[in-house]
Design an enzyme around this catalytic site. Structure first.
Site, PDB file in Angstrom:
ATOM      1  N   ASP A   7       0.870  -1.181   0.000  1.00 60.55           N
ATOM      2  CA  ASP A   7       0.000   0.000   0.000  1.00 60.55           C
ATOM      3  C   ASP A   7       0.909   1.234   0.000  1.00 60.55           C
ATOM      4  O   ASP A   7       2.129   1.121  -0.195  1.00 60.55           O
ATOM      5  CB  ASP A   7      -0.996  -0.040   1.181  1.00 60.55           C
ATOM      6  CG  ASP A   7      -0.324   0.146   2.536  1.00 60.55           C
ATOM      7  OD1 ASP A   7       0.928   0.233   2.593  1.00 60.55           O
ATOM      8  OD2 ASP A   7      -1.045   0.211   3.547  1.00 60.55           O
ATOM      9  N   CYS A  64       3.173  -3.203   4.093  1.00 62.14           N
ATOM     10  CA  CYS A  64       2.304  -2.084   4.485  1.00 62.14           C
ATOM     11  C   CYS A  64       3.001  -1.397   5.662  1.00 62.14           C
ATOM     12  O   CYS A  64       4.199  -1.592   5.867  1.00 62.14           O
ATOM     13  CB  CYS A  64       0.884  -2.556   4.798  1.00 62.14           C
ATOM     14  SG  CYS A  64       0.698  -3.693   6.172  1.00 62.14           S
ATOM     15  N   THR A  66       2.673  -1.865   8.906  1.00 62.40           N
ATOM     16  CA  THR A  66       3.054  -2.817   9.960  1.00 62.40           C
ATOM     17  C   THR A  66       3.282  -4.238   9.451  1.00 62.40           C
ATOM     18  O   THR A  66       3.865  -5.053  10.166  1.00 62.40           O
ATOM     19  CB  THR A  66       1.921  -2.913  11.002  1.00 62.40           C
ATOM     20  OG1 THR A  66       0.729  -3.330  10.293  1.00 62.40           O
ATOM     21  CG2 THR A  66       1.677  -1.577  11.680  1.00 62.40           C
ATOM     22  N   HIS A  97      10.223 -23.834   9.427  1.00 63.14           N
ATOM     23  CA  HIS A  97       9.223 -24.544  10.240  1.00 63.14           C
ATOM     24  C   HIS A  97       7.797 -24.420   9.708  1.00 63.14           C
ATOM     25  O   HIS A  97       7.009 -25.344   9.860  1.00 63.14           O
ATOM     26  CB  HIS A  97       9.252 -24.019  11.685  1.00 63.14           C
ATOM     27  CG  HIS A  97      10.476 -24.437  12.436  1.00 63.14           C
ATOM     28  ND1 HIS A  97      10.628 -24.218  13.787  1.00 63.14           N
ATOM     29  CD2 HIS A  97      11.623 -25.048  12.023  1.00 63.14           C
ATOM     30  CE1 HIS A  97      11.806 -24.681  14.179  1.00 63.14           C
ATOM     31  NE2 HIS A  97      12.445 -25.186  13.131  1.00 63.14           N
ATOM     32  N   HIS A 132       7.605 -30.924  11.089  1.00 63.89           N
ATOM     33  CA  HIS A 132       6.840 -29.710  10.752  1.00 63.89           C
ATOM     34  C   HIS A 132       5.808 -29.957   9.656  1.00 63.89           C
ATOM     35  O   HIS A 132       4.872 -29.192   9.496  1.00 63.89           O
ATOM     36  CB  HIS A 132       7.794 -28.595  10.322  1.00 63.89           C
ATOM     37  CG  HIS A 132       8.790 -28.260  11.386  1.00 63.89           C
ATOM     38  ND1 HIS A 132       8.421 -27.693  12.586  1.00 63.89           N
ATOM     39  CD2 HIS A 132      10.131 -28.462  11.451  1.00 63.89           C
ATOM     40  CE1 HIS A 132       9.498 -27.544  13.335  1.00 63.89           C
ATOM     41  NE2 HIS A 132      10.549 -28.006  12.682  1.00 63.89           N
TER      42      HIS A 132
END
Ligand code: RB5
Length: 145
Positions: A7, A64, A66, A97, A132
């Site tokens: 963004d 973005c 965060t 993992h 995993h």
């Protein structure tokens, strides 16, 4: 092939990431945004996630402010395992993992030098499989996503 999207808050990092991918000789497709003008992160997260989920790209990178909105949105797509990563160690473990296929980055929270290393480590770390494998399968089988 790597799908990239951002963004307005992630736009400048996205442009730098494209330069980095060029120097790494890795092909990419840019899903926008194309300026720092205000834009809605789900628009780009949905496009990148669809492209990765369809198998047209091996990985996606979303940026973005965060990384949170991007990862929440991308994880609504079937087969997507998006990880919001702020450290080099987390980048390695997201691949080793969790077999993450989308890397979400917070441009307002992570310095560029760290982002460069995060991308290099994310793209070069293989999924360990083994114990995993069944955990990653359970992510999808129990949510149908
Ligand atoms: C935009 O201001 C900001 O909310 C967005 O970039 C992102 O951080 C959302 O998760």
């Amino acid at each position: 092939m790597i799908a990239v999207g951002a963004d307005h808050a992630g736009y400048e990092y996205k442009e730098k990431i494209k330069e980095l991918l060029k120097t790494m000789k890795i092909e990419f497709q840019d899903f926008g945004t194309s300026s720092t003008e205000s834009a809605d992160y789900p628009d780009f997260a949905h496009k990148v996630a669809e492209f990765v989920a369809s198998g047209k790209a091996e990985y996606g990178i979303l940026i973005c402010g965060t990384g949170i909105g991007m990862s929440i949105t991308a994880n609504k797509h079937k087969g997507i395992r998006a990880s919001n990563v702020e450290s080099i160690e987390a980048a390695k473990l997201a691949r080793a993992h969790n077999n993450a296929n989308i890397l979400a980055i917070g441009a307002r929270l992570t310095p560029w030098k760290t982002v460069e290393e995060i991308i290099k480590v994310f793209l070069s770390t293989k999924f360990e499989g083994g114990r995993h494998q069944k955990r990653v399968e359970k992510i999808h089988s129990l949510t149908n996503l």
